[in-house]
Design a protein around this motif. Structure first.
Motif, mmCIF file in Angstrom:
data_model
loop_
_atom_site.group_PDB
_atom_site.id
_atom_site.type_symbol
_atom_site.label_atom_id
_atom_site.label_comp_id
_atom_site.label_asym_id
_atom_site.label_seq_id
_atom_site.Cartn_x
_atom_site.Cartn_y
_atom_site.Cartn_z
ATOM 1 N N SER A 178 39.047 68.004 31.716
ATOM 2 C CA SER A 178 38.355 66.756 31.401
ATOM 3 C C SER A 178 37.167 67.053 30.491
ATOM 4 O O SER A 178 36.588 68.142 30.516
ATOM 5 C CB SER A 178 37.904 66.030 32.670
ATOM 6 N N PHE A 179 36.839 66.065 29.684
ATOM 7 C CA PHE A 179 35.730 66.160 28.743
ATOM 8 C C PHE A 179 34.718 65.076 29.085
ATOM 9 O O PHE A 179 35.076 63.902 29.213
ATOM 10 C CB PHE A 179 36.239 65.999 27.304
ATOM 11 N N ASN A 180 33.469 65.498 29.240
ATOM 12 C CA ASN A 180 32.388 64.597 29.627
ATOM 13 C C ASN A 180 31.274 64.694 28.596
ATOM 14 O O ASN A 180 30.956 65.795 28.130
ATOM 15 C CB ASN A 180 31.868 64.983 31.014
ATOM 16 N N VAL B 276 44.724 67.478 21.952
ATOM 17 C CA VAL B 276 44.994 68.724 21.236
ATOM 18 C C VAL B 276 44.160 69.856 21.845
ATOM 19 O O VAL B 276 44.658 70.976 22.050
ATOM 20 C CB VAL B 276 44.702 68.567 19.723
ATOM 21 N N TYR B 277 42.910 69.560 22.165
ATOM 22 C CA TYR B 277 42.051 70.554 22.800
ATOM 23 C C TYR B 277 42.555 70.900 24.204
ATOM 24 O O TYR B 277 42.520 72.056 24.617
ATOM 25 C CB TYR B 277 40.594 70.084 22.838
ATOM 26 N N GLU B 278 43.026 69.893 24.938
ATOM 27 C CA GLU B 278 43.587 70.142 26.269
ATOM 28 C C GLU B 278 44.755 71.114 26.187
ATOM 29 O O GLU B 278 44.826 72.082 26.963
ATOM 30 C CB GLU B 278 44.078 68.832 26.900
ATOM 31 N N SER B 279 45.670 70.862 25.258
ATOM 32 C CA SER B 279 46.832 71.742 25.086
ATOM 33 C C SER B 279 46.399 73.146 24.702
ATOM 34 O O SER B 279 46.961 74.141 25.188
ATOM 35 C CB SER B 279 47.772 71.190 24.011
ATOM 36 N N ILE C 186 39.210 72.046 34.996
ATOM 37 C CA ILE C 186 38.131 72.506 34.130
ATOM 38 C C ILE C 186 37.435 71.278 33.556
ATOM 39 O O ILE C 186 38.090 70.390 32.997
ATOM 40 C CB ILE C 186 38.650 73.406 32.996
ATOM 41 N N ASN C 187 36.136 71.240 33.715
ATOM 42 C CA ASN C 187 35.322 70.146 33.186
ATOM 43 C C ASN C 187 34.423 70.679 32.089
ATOM 44 O O ASN C 187 33.618 71.579 32.332
ATOM 45 C CB ASN C 187 34.445 69.536 34.292
ATOM 46 N N ILE D 133 31.998 73.769 32.514
ATOM 47 C CA ILE D 133 31.493 74.437 31.323
ATOM 48 C C ILE D 133 30.569 73.474 30.583
ATOM 49 O O ILE D 133 31.013 72.440 30.087
ATOM 50 C CB ILE D 133 32.654 74.880 30.401
ATOM 51 N N PHE D 134 29.284 73.808 30.564
ATOM 52 C CA PHE D 134 28.284 73.003 29.868
ATOM 53 C C PHE D 134 28.060 73.603 28.485
ATOM 54 O O PHE D 134 27.813 74.810 28.369
ATOM 55 C CB PHE D 134 26.961 73.005 30.640
#
Length: 139
Positions: free
Chosen positions: A3-5, A17-20, A36-37, A77-78
């Motif tokens: 996930s992207f926050n 694309v980034y997830e893959s 993974i966040n 991951i910050f």
């Protein structure tokens, strides 16, 4: 699951694309994807985390909290987008390239790579380059 926050005015284009790509990094290391966040923030937010959790009063581009168990890769991951931009300028690379390097860096830590010694840092940089080359490549 990846996930992207976003804590700042920044959005990762083509999240899928980034997830893959991140999943392919993990697979290439013979590991399995957990949760993974990625949390994109600014220098001020990352500095607060660095002081509070690591007792380091310095700016950094990434801080990762590893919750991996055996071969199941997971964690938070910050990433400071301001640091990534400054590093891209300092290293004379594109913002996108530097962002990929930092994103891969966090996952590589979860896979067991370190960067505290010169020898470890050299290997980490080689792995970062190798994983950046996986971008848009299906395994």
């Amino acid at each position: 699951m990846i996930s992207f926050n976003y804590e700042i005015d920044f959005v990762l284009e083509e999240e899928n694309v980034y997830e893959s790509w991140i999943a392919s990094i993990i697979k290439s290391e013979s590991k399995f994807l957990g949760d993974i966040n990625y949390i994109f923030c600014n220098d001020e937010q990352l500095l607060k985390i660095n002081i509070e959790y690591l007792n380091h009063d310095t700016l950094t581009d990434i801080i990762s909290f590893d919750y991996s168990e055996a071969n199941l890769i997971q964690g938070d991951i910050f990433i400071s987008i301001e640091r990534v931009q400054d590093n891209a300028n300092d290293f004379n690379v594109s913002f996108e390239h530097e962002l990929k390097r930092v994103m891969a860096h966090g996952v590589l830590h979860y896979c067991g790579y370190k960067d505290k010694t010169e020898k470890d840092t050299v290997l980490m940089r080689q792995k970062e380059d190798e994983k950046i080359n996986l971008f848009h490549v299906e395994l």
